[in-house]
Design a protein around this motif. Structure first.
Motif, PDB file in Angstrom:
ATOM      1  N   ASP A   5       0.803  -1.222   0.000  1.00 47.01           N
ATOM      2  CA  ASP A   5       0.000   0.000   0.000  1.00 47.01           C
ATOM      3  C   ASP A   5       0.841   1.279   0.000  1.00 47.01           C
ATOM      4  OD1 ASP A   5       0.917  -0.216   2.610  1.00 47.01           O
ATOM      5  OD2 ASP A   5      -1.049   0.119   3.539  1.00 47.01           O
ATOM      6  N   SER A   6       2.131   1.155  -0.356  1.00 46.40           N
ATOM      7  CA  SER A   6       2.979   2.352  -0.401  1.00 46.40           C
ATOM      8  C   SER A   6       3.588   2.561  -1.783  1.00 46.40           C
ATOM      9  CB  SER A   6       4.094   2.240   0.649  1.00 46.40           C
ATOM     10  OG  SER A   6       5.037   1.251   0.272  1.00 46.40           O
ATOM     11  N   LYS A   7       2.912   2.051  -2.796  1.00 48.92           N
ATOM     12  CA  LYS A   7       3.414   2.183  -4.165  1.00 48.92           C
ATOM     13  C   LYS A   7       3.287   3.605  -4.694  1.00 48.92           C
ATOM     14  CE  LYS A   7       2.251  -2.525  -5.539  1.00 48.92           C
ATOM     15  NZ  LYS A   7       1.472  -3.343  -6.476  1.00 48.92           N
ATOM     16  N   THR A   8       2.285   4.330  -4.227  1.00 49.49           N
ATOM     17  CA  THR A   8       2.034   5.676  -4.735  1.00 49.49           C
ATOM     18  C   THR A   8       1.774   6.627  -3.573  1.00 49.49           C
ATOM     19  OG1 THR A   8      -0.351   5.301  -4.922  1.00 49.49           O
ATOM     20  CG2 THR A   8       0.998   4.796  -6.865  1.00 49.49           C
ATOM     21  N   ARG A  33      14.334   3.127  -8.695  1.00 49.91           N
ATOM     22  CA  ARG A  33      13.951   4.496  -8.347  1.00 49.91           C
ATOM     23  C   ARG A  33      13.484   5.222  -9.602  1.00 49.91           C
ATOM     24  NH1 ARG A  33      17.545   9.418  -7.923  1.00 49.91           N
ATOM     25  NH2 ARG A  33      16.276  10.943  -6.875  1.00 49.91           N
ATOM     26  N   ILE A  34      12.434   5.976  -9.479  1.00 47.32           N
ATOM     27  CA  ILE A  34      11.942   6.811 -10.570  1.00 47.32           C
ATOM     28  C   ILE A  34      12.763   8.087 -10.570  1.00 47.32           C
ATOM     29  CG2 ILE A  34       9.991   8.115 -11.465  1.00 47.32           C
ATOM     30  CD1 ILE A  34       8.170   6.046 -10.028  1.00 47.32           C
ATOM     31  N   ASP A  35      13.373   8.401 -11.695  1.00 48.56           N
ATOM     32  CA  ASP A  35      14.187   9.601 -11.809  1.00 48.56           C
ATOM     33  C   ASP A  35      13.270  10.800 -12.007  1.00 48.56           C
ATOM     34  OD1 ASP A  35      16.102  11.514 -12.185  1.00 48.56           O
ATOM     35  OD2 ASP A  35      16.913  10.666 -14.026  1.00 48.56           O
ATOM     36  N   PRO A  44      10.196  -8.390  -6.754  1.00 49.98           N
ATOM     37  CA  PRO A  44      10.579  -8.305  -5.341  1.00 49.98           C
ATOM     38  C   PRO A  44      11.865  -9.057  -5.001  1.00 49.98           C
ATOM     39  CG  PRO A  44       8.659  -9.709  -5.598  1.00 49.98           C
ATOM     40  CD  PRO A  44       8.908  -9.059  -6.924  1.00 49.98           C
ATOM     41  N   GLU A  45      12.115 -10.167  -5.666  1.00 49.69           N
ATOM     42  CA  GLU A  45      13.337 -10.932  -5.374  1.00 49.69           C
ATOM     43  C   GLU A  45      14.577 -10.157  -5.814  1.00 49.69           C
ATOM     44  OE1 GLU A  45      13.306 -13.519  -3.331  1.00 49.69           O
ATOM     45  OE2 GLU A  45      11.135 -13.183  -3.299  1.00 49.69           O
ATOM     46  N   ALA A  46      14.502  -9.480  -6.948  1.00 53.84           N
ATOM     47  CA  ALA A  46      15.624  -8.670  -7.421  1.00 53.84           C
ATOM     48  C   ALA A  46      15.865  -7.497  -6.469  1.00 53.84           C
ATOM     49  CB  ALA A  46      15.366  -8.171  -8.836  1.00 53.84           C
ATOM     50  N   PHE A  47      14.789  -6.890  -5.976  1.00 53.82           N
ATOM     51  CA  PHE A  47      14.931  -5.788  -5.028  1.00 53.82           C
ATOM     52  C   PHE A  47      15.555  -6.281  -3.724  1.00 53.82           C
ATOM     53  CE2 PHE A  47      13.055  -3.052  -1.626  1.00 53.82           C
ATOM     54  CZ  PHE A  47      13.759  -1.905  -1.926  1.00 53.82           C
ATOM     55  N   LYS A  48      15.075  -7.410  -3.235  1.00 52.37           N
ATOM     56  CA  LYS A  48      15.640  -7.975  -2.000  1.00 52.37           C
ATOM     57  C   LYS A  48      17.113  -8.316  -2.180  1.00 52.37           C
ATOM     58  CE  LYS A  48      11.279  -9.867  -0.351  1.00 52.37           C
ATOM     59  NZ  LYS A  48      10.485 -11.099  -0.201  1.00 52.37           N
ATOM     60  N   ALA A  49      17.473  -8.831  -3.340  1.00 55.46           N
ATOM     61  CA  ALA A  49      18.871  -9.173  -3.616  1.00 55.46           C
ATOM     62  C   ALA A  49      19.743  -7.918  -3.647  1.00 55.46           C
ATOM     63  CB  ALA A  49      18.978  -9.939  -4.930  1.00 55.46           C
ATOM     64  N   ALA A  50      19.236  -6.853  -4.272  1.00 53.93           N
ATOM     65  CA  ALA A  50      19.988  -5.595  -4.320  1.00 53.93           C
ATOM     66  C   ALA A  50      20.172  -5.019  -2.922  1.00 53.93           C
ATOM     67  CB  ALA A  50      19.279  -4.588  -5.226  1.00 53.93           C
ATOM     68  N   LEU A  51      19.129  -5.099  -2.123  1.00 53.44           N
ATOM     69  CA  LEU A  51      19.210  -4.598  -0.753  1.00 53.44           C
ATOM     70  C   LEU A  51      20.172  -5.452   0.078  1.00 53.44           C
ATOM     71  CD1 LEU A  51      18.250  -2.498   1.246  1.00 53.44           C
ATOM     72  CD2 LEU A  51      16.258  -3.927   1.714  1.00 53.44           C
ATOM     73  N   ALA A  52      20.126  -6.760  -0.104  1.00 53.20           N
ATOM     74  CA  ALA A  52      21.044  -7.657   0.622  1.00 53.20           C
ATOM     75  C   ALA A  52      22.495  -7.361   0.240  1.00 53.20           C
ATOM     76  CB  ALA A  52      20.692  -9.112   0.336  1.00 53.20           C
ATOM     77  N   LYS A  53      22.737  -7.092  -1.031  1.00 52.59           N
ATOM     78  CA  LYS A  53      24.093  -6.762  -1.488  1.00 52.59           C
ATOM     79  C   LYS A  53      24.568  -5.469  -0.839  1.00 52.59           C
ATOM     80  CE  LYS A  53      27.563  -6.909  -4.620  1.00 52.59           C
ATOM     81  NZ  LYS A  53      28.773  -6.764  -3.842  1.00 52.59           N
ATOM     82  N   TYR A  54      23.686  -4.492  -0.754  1.00 51.67           N
ATOM     83  CA  TYR A  54      24.042  -3.230  -0.102  1.00 51.67           C
ATOM     84  C   TYR A  54      24.343  -3.454   1.377  1.00 51.67           C
ATOM     85  CZ  TYR A  54      23.853   1.714   1.184  1.00 51.67           C
ATOM     86  OH  TYR A  54      24.162   2.969   1.658  1.00 51.67           O
ATOM     87  N   ALA A  67      10.171   2.923  -7.682  1.00 58.43           N
ATOM     88  CA  ALA A  67       9.730   2.437  -8.986  1.00 58.43           C
ATOM     89  C   ALA A  67       8.847   1.204  -8.831  1.00 58.43           C
ATOM     90  CB  ALA A  67      10.938   2.107  -9.853  1.00 58.43           C
ATOM     91  N   PRO A  68       7.922   1.001  -9.752  1.00 61.25           N
ATOM     92  CA  PRO A  68       7.073  -0.198  -9.720  1.00 61.25           C
ATOM     93  C   PRO A  68       7.876  -1.500  -9.690  1.00 61.25           C
ATOM     94  CG  PRO A  68       6.205   1.381 -11.301  1.00 61.25           C
ATOM     95  CD  PRO A  68       7.536   1.912 -10.842  1.00 61.25           C
ATOM     96  N   ALA A  69       9.110  -1.472 -10.204  1.00 62.34           N
ATOM     97  CA  ALA A  69       9.946  -2.677 -10.232  1.00 62.34           C
ATOM     98  C   ALA A  69      10.154  -3.268  -8.836  1.00 62.34           C
ATOM     99  CB  ALA A  69      11.296  -2.364 -10.864  1.00 62.34           C
ATOM    100  N   ILE A  70      10.057  -2.450  -7.792  1.00 62.52           N
ATOM    101  CA  ILE A  70      10.212  -2.949  -6.422  1.00 62.52           C
ATOM    102  C   ILE A  70       9.177  -4.024  -6.137  1.00 62.52           C
ATOM    103  CG2 ILE A  70       9.968  -2.320  -3.972  1.00 62.52           C
ATOM    104  CD1 ILE A  70      11.266   0.405  -4.790  1.00 62.52           C
ATOM    105  N   TRP A  71       7.953  -3.800  -6.595  1.00 60.87           N
ATOM    106  CA  TRP A  71       6.866  -4.743  -6.336  1.00 60.87           C
ATOM    107  C   TRP A  71       6.725  -5.765  -7.464  1.00 60.87           C
ATOM    108  CZ3 TRP A  71       6.805   0.428  -5.206  1.00 60.87           C
ATOM    109  CH2 TRP A  71       6.751   0.753  -3.848  1.00 60.87           C
ATOM    110  N   GLU A  72       7.171  -5.391  -8.658  1.00 59.48           N
ATOM    111  CA  GLU A  72       7.087  -6.303  -9.802  1.00 59.48           C
ATOM    112  C   GLU A  72       8.195  -7.356  -9.761  1.00 59.48           C
ATOM    113  OE1 GLU A  72       7.305  -3.552 -13.067  1.00 59.48           O
ATOM    114  OE2 GLU A  72       5.271  -2.802 -12.717  1.00 59.48           O
TER     115      GLU A  72
END
Length: 154
Positions: A85-88, A149-151, A102-112, A95-100
């Protein structure tokens, strides 16, 4: 028998207003504000690192540890603020890609998280070591911003 028509119209109007209000209520502005604040804090830490690398601020091992610790602590909290409920809303740049993806986002966050912890563990004792550790951390920022992230600067 009394006329119930005004009452029915009032109920209908309230129901209509409630339906229109649902999208606004569905926006989790608290989560958006918290993740935005975390990113502002992360930006301040990155700016402090940049000042050291530019020679605008003096390097110290304690300051390096402080910067990397702050970035790591933020990285651990950040992923908690992306509920469905925090997409907009709230001028979010997520960016919508966070929810579209989610595994890629979690992986990027884990790497950070891993890289900021590695930077803390490296405990840089000089500017060159600090520069190397910060470069690794900054690459994560850049990659995540490109993908998730949306630029809004355009």
């Amino acid at each position: 028998m009394t006329n119930r028509r005004p009452f029915s119209l009032a109920v209908l109007a309230l129901c209509g207003a409630a339906v229109l209000a649902v999208p606004a209520l569905a926006q989790n502005l608290d989560a958006i504000e918290k993740r935005q604040q975390l990113m502002k804090d992360n930006g301040k830490a990155a700016k402090a690192a940049g000042a050291i690398l530019k020679g605008e601020a003096e390097f110290s091992p304690d300051k390096a540890t402080e910067i990397f610790t702050q970035m790591h602590e933020i990285s651990v909290k950040f992923g908690d603020y992306f509920p469905e409920d925090s997409k907009t809303g709230g001028k979010t740049e997520a960016a919508p890609a966070i929810w579209e993806k989610p595994e890629a986002f979690k992986a990027a966050l884990a790497k950070y998280q891993e890289d900021t912890q590695a930077a803390v563990d490296a405990a840089p004792q000089d500017v060159d070591t600090f520069k190397q550790a910060f470069g690794m951390v900054a690459q994560n920022c850049k990659g995540c911003h490109e993908d998730f992230r949306i630029d809004t600067d355009n």
